[in-house]
Design a protein around this motif. Structure first.
Motif, PDB file in Angstrom:
ATOM      1  N   TYR A   1      -8.190  -0.403   5.478  1.00 59.15           N
ATOM      2  CA  TYR A   1      -7.872  -1.272   6.612  1.00 59.15           C
ATOM      3  C   TYR A   1      -7.165  -2.543   6.150  1.00 59.15           C
ATOM      4  O   TYR A   1      -6.275  -3.046   6.830  1.00 59.15           O
ATOM      5  N   GLU A   2      -7.526  -3.046   4.957  1.00 58.29           N
ATOM      6  CA  GLU A   2      -6.850  -4.227   4.425  1.00 58.29           C
ATOM      7  C   GLU A   2      -5.432  -3.881   3.969  1.00 58.29           C
ATOM      8  O   GLU A   2      -4.512  -4.676   4.119  1.00 58.29           O
ATOM      9  N   GLN A   3      -5.264  -2.691   3.418  1.00 58.08           N
ATOM     10  CA  GLN A   3      -3.925  -2.239   3.032  1.00 58.08           C
ATOM     11  C   GLN A   3      -3.029  -2.136   4.265  1.00 58.08           C
ATOM     12  O   GLN A   3      -1.863  -2.555   4.234  1.00 58.08           O
ATOM     13  N   LEU A   4      -3.571  -1.582   5.346  1.00 60.19           N
ATOM     14  CA  LEU A   4      -2.799  -1.433   6.578  1.00 60.19           C
ATOM     15  C   LEU A   4      -2.448  -2.793   7.157  1.00 60.19           C
ATOM     16  O   LEU A   4      -1.305  -3.038   7.546  1.00 60.19           O
ATOM     17  N   TYR A   5      -3.407  -3.686   7.204  1.00 63.16           N
ATOM     18  CA  TYR A   5      -3.181  -5.042   7.701  1.00 63.16           C
ATOM     19  C   TYR A   5      -2.060  -5.712   6.906  1.00 63.16           C
ATOM     20  O   TYR A   5      -1.126  -6.283   7.473  1.00 63.16           O
ATOM     21  N   ALA A   6      -2.130  -5.638   5.588  1.00 61.22           N
ATOM     22  CA  ALA A   6      -1.131  -6.265   4.730  1.00 61.22           C
ATOM     23  C   ALA A   6       0.241  -5.614   4.892  1.00 61.22           C
ATOM     24  O   ALA A   6       1.264  -6.307   4.917  1.00 61.22           O
ATOM     25  N   ALA A   7       0.257  -4.298   5.016  1.00 60.59           N
ATOM     26  CA  ALA A   7       1.538  -3.593   5.163  1.00 60.59           C
ATOM     27  C   ALA A   7       2.224  -3.965   6.469  1.00 60.59           C
ATOM     28  O   ALA A   7       3.443  -4.170   6.505  1.00 60.59           O
ATOM     29  N   LEU A   8       1.460  -4.071   7.551  1.00 61.96           N
ATOM     30  CA  LEU A   8       2.043  -4.470   8.827  1.00 61.96           C
ATOM     31  C   LEU A   8       2.559  -5.902   8.765  1.00 61.96           C
ATOM     32  O   LEU A   8       3.648  -6.206   9.264  1.00 61.96           O
TER      33      LEU A   8
ATOM     34  N   ASN B   1     -11.261   4.149  13.264  1.00 61.94           N
ATOM     35  CA  ASN B   1     -12.051   2.988  12.844  1.00 61.94           C
ATOM     36  C   ASN B   1     -11.310   2.153  11.802  1.00 61.94           C
ATOM     37  O   ASN B   1     -11.414   0.928  11.800  1.00 61.94           O
ATOM     38  N   THR B   2     -10.572   2.796  10.920  1.00 61.96           N
ATOM     39  CA  THR B   2      -9.786   2.078   9.921  1.00 61.96           C
ATOM     40  C   THR B   2      -8.707   1.241  10.600  1.00 61.96           C
ATOM     41  O   THR B   2      -8.517   0.065  10.278  1.00 61.96           O
ATOM     42  N   VAL B   3      -8.004   1.852  11.539  1.00 58.84           N
ATOM     43  CA  VAL B   3      -6.956   1.129  12.276  1.00 58.84           C
ATOM     44  C   VAL B   3      -7.580   0.001  13.090  1.00 58.84           C
ATOM     45  O   VAL B   3      -7.059  -1.121  13.115  1.00 58.84           O
ATOM     46  N   ASP B   4      -8.689   0.284  13.719  1.00 56.70           N
ATOM     47  CA  ASP B   4      -9.362  -0.736  14.525  1.00 56.70           C
ATOM     48  C   ASP B   4      -9.736  -1.942  13.655  1.00 56.70           C
ATOM     49  O   ASP B   4      -9.542  -3.088  14.056  1.00 56.70           O
ATOM     50  N   ALA B   5     -10.236  -1.690  12.458  1.00 57.96           N
ATOM     51  CA  ALA B   5     -10.601  -2.783  11.552  1.00 57.96           C
ATOM     52  C   ALA B   5      -9.365  -3.593  11.160  1.00 57.96           C
ATOM     53  O   ALA B   5      -9.420  -4.830  11.099  1.00 57.96           O
ATOM     54  N   ALA B   6      -8.255  -2.923  10.902  1.00 64.00           N
ATOM     55  CA  ALA B   6      -7.015  -3.634  10.559  1.00 64.00           C
ATOM     56  C   ALA B   6      -6.552  -4.485  11.731  1.00 64.00           C
ATOM     57  O   ALA B   6      -6.197  -5.656  11.556  1.00 64.00           O
ATOM     58  N   TYR B   7      -6.570  -3.931  12.927  1.00 63.10           N
ATOM     59  CA  TYR B   7      -6.138  -4.667  14.114  1.00 63.10           C
ATOM     60  C   TYR B   7      -7.089  -5.830  14.399  1.00 63.10           C
ATOM     61  O   TYR B   7      -6.649  -6.895  14.823  1.00 63.10           O
ATOM     62  N   GLN B   8      -8.371  -5.645  14.143  1.00 60.58           N
ATOM     63  CA  GLN B   8      -9.329  -6.731  14.359  1.00 60.58           C
ATOM     64  C   GLN B   8      -9.098  -7.889  13.391  1.00 60.58           C
ATOM     65  O   GLN B   8      -9.391  -9.042  13.719  1.00 60.58           O
TER      66      GLN B   8
END
Length: 70
Positions: A13-20, A50-57
């Motif tokens: 989720y942190e990787q996704l957050y950072a990539a976005l 849930n992973t995406v939700d955590a990144a979006y949160q």
């Protein structure tokens, strides 16, 4: 395209957050462009909703407004 690596110590989720965030910073994704819905993003990235939700949160925690596609 966002690439996530499950073998990294950094949670997905942190990787996704950072990539976005990187896509926005580099101009690959225009600010204000709606992000895919949670299920769509999960399917695109091969991760759980849930992973995406955590990144979006994380955006909400950092007081960054995001829009999701309808």
């Amino acid at each position: 395209m966002i690439e996530l690596d499950a073998d990294q110590k950094t949670p997905l989720y942190e990787q996704l957050y950072a990539a976005l965030a990187d896509e926005i910073r580099t101009g690959q994704r225009a600010p204000g462009t709606p992000l895919p819905g949670r299920r769509t993003m999960a399917a695109q990235q091969g991760v759980s909703v849930n992973t995406v939700d955590a990144a979006y949160q994380n955006y909400q925690k950092n007081r960054v407004k995001i829009r999701l596609q309808q």
